[in-house]
Design a protein around this motif. Structure first.
Motif, PDB file in Angstrom:
ATOM      1  N   ILE A 189     -10.226   1.141  23.012  1.00  0.00           N
ATOM      2  CA  ILE A 189      -9.236   2.214  23.128  1.00  0.00           C
ATOM      3  C   ILE A 189      -7.884   1.662  22.691  1.00  0.00           C
ATOM      4  O   ILE A 189      -7.365   0.715  23.296  1.00  0.00           O
ATOM      5  N   ASN A 208       1.509   5.928  23.261  1.00  0.00           N
ATOM      6  CA  ASN A 208       0.420   6.641  23.931  1.00  0.00           C
ATOM      7  C   ASN A 208       0.048   6.043  25.292  1.00  0.00           C
ATOM      8  O   ASN A 208      -0.880   6.509  25.933  1.00  0.00           O
ATOM      9  N   SER A 239      -0.176   8.422  28.329  1.00  0.00           N
ATOM     10  CA  SER A 239      -1.315   9.340  28.262  1.00  0.00           C
ATOM     11  C   SER A 239      -2.628   8.596  28.507  1.00  0.00           C
ATOM     12  O   SER A 239      -3.547   9.154  29.127  1.00  0.00           O
ATOM     13  N   ILE A 240      -2.730   7.351  28.087  1.00  0.00           N
ATOM     14  CA  ILE A 240      -3.936   6.541  28.352  1.00  0.00           C
ATOM     15  C   ILE A 240      -4.053   6.295  29.854  1.00  0.00           C
ATOM     16  O   ILE A 240      -5.134   6.434  30.438  1.00  0.00           O
ATOM     17  N   SER A 268      -2.851   8.131  32.230  1.00  0.00           N
ATOM     18  CA  SER A 268      -3.222   9.411  32.840  1.00  0.00           C
ATOM     19  C   SER A 268      -4.709   9.718  32.643  1.00  0.00           C
ATOM     20  O   SER A 268      -5.391  10.164  33.564  1.00  0.00           O
ATOM     21  N   GLU A 269      -5.212   9.435  31.456  1.00  0.00           N
ATOM     22  CA  GLU A 269      -6.617   9.726  31.147  1.00  0.00           C
ATOM     23  C   GLU A 269      -7.586   8.841  31.936  1.00  0.00           C
ATOM     24  O   GLU A 269      -8.656   9.291  32.337  1.00  0.00           O
ATOM     25  N   TYR A 270      -7.210   7.585  32.182  1.00  0.00           N
ATOM     26  CA  TYR A 270      -8.141   6.628  32.798  1.00  0.00           C
ATOM     27  C   TYR A 270      -7.830   6.295  34.253  1.00  0.00           C
ATOM     28  O   TYR A 270      -8.569   5.547  34.883  1.00  0.00           O
ATOM     29  N   LYS A 271      -6.765   6.862  34.815  1.00  0.00           N
ATOM     30  CA  LYS A 271      -6.328   6.463  36.155  1.00  0.00           C
ATOM     31  C   LYS A 271      -7.394   6.636  37.234  1.00  0.00           C
ATOM     32  O   LYS A 271      -7.465   5.835  38.164  1.00  0.00           O
ATOM     33  N   ASP A 272      -8.239   7.638  37.106  1.00  0.00           N
ATOM     34  CA  ASP A 272      -9.269   7.865  38.126  1.00  0.00           C
ATOM     35  C   ASP A 272     -10.439   6.890  38.014  1.00  0.00           C
ATOM     36  O   ASP A 272     -11.236   6.773  38.929  1.00  0.00           O
ATOM     37  N   ARG A 273     -10.534   6.172  36.891  1.00  0.00           N
ATOM     38  CA  ARG A 273     -11.645   5.242  36.688  1.00  0.00           C
ATOM     39  C   ARG A 273     -11.239   3.778  36.849  1.00  0.00           C
ATOM     40  O   ARG A 273     -12.095   2.903  36.892  1.00  0.00           O
TER      41      ARG A 273
END
Length: 178
Positions: free
Chosen positions: A57, A63, A66-67, A69-74
């Protein structure tokens, strides 16, 4: 092989010679679920050399939020690796926003040290290096360059900074004028 804790591993990569990577760095990348990198087309060369197949990635200043934000839950549930194109991630490279997010949210973060350009440059300088200042990148604009040079001239310890190949001759000429 020791199973890795879930979280973020900041892994140094070789500078110039792909053989200058530690076994620990290779094993950490192999065990990663996802690898964040500056430039996937550059990083794939390193992974291919060591037979590593991972999802890459691209992570850049523009970016990074946004990265995150996209992966924070994992981030707590998987092993993530952050590498740069060469050397130690976060040294004049993106990644601090991701690292800050992890640290402020109780997500495990560690580093796998390795290649860097700052220490070897100091070792080869013949300057006393019990103290030094890292000044980042040589500026782009003429006005910023003069301010930058004025600042580094005022520092009474060894100074290290990065200069792109197309600016090096101009930089040397200006440094020689001092």
């Amino acid at each position: 092989m020791i199973e890795k804790k879930n979280g973020l591993y900041i892994v140094s990569t070789p500078i110039g010679n792909l053989e200058d990577i530690s076994n620990r760095a290779i094993e950490t990348i192999k065990e990663a679920d996802i690898v964040f990198c500056e430039n996937p087309s550059h990083s794939i060369k390193l992974l291919n050399k060591f037979g590593i197949k991972k999802k890459l990635i691209g992570l850049h200043d523009y970016n990074e939020l946004s990265i995150v934000s996209e992966y924070k839950d994992r981030l707590k549930d998987k092993v993530f690796v952050l590498i740069s194109d060469a050397g130690s991630p976060l040294i004049s490279d993106p990644g601090y926003k991701l690292t800050r997010y992890c640290l402020t949210n109780g997500i495990f973060v560690t580093t796998v040290p390795g290649a860097n350009s700052i220490i070897p440059s100091l070792q080869l300088s013949s300057f006393p290096v019990n103290e030094f200042y890292f000044a980042g990148f040589y500026p782009k604009s003429d006005k910023s360059i003069m301010s930058f040079l004025k600042k580094i001239y005022s520092i009474n310890v060894a100074v290290v900074f990065f200069v792109s190949s197309h600016k090096i001759l101009n930089c040397i000429k200006l440094l020689e004028k001092k």
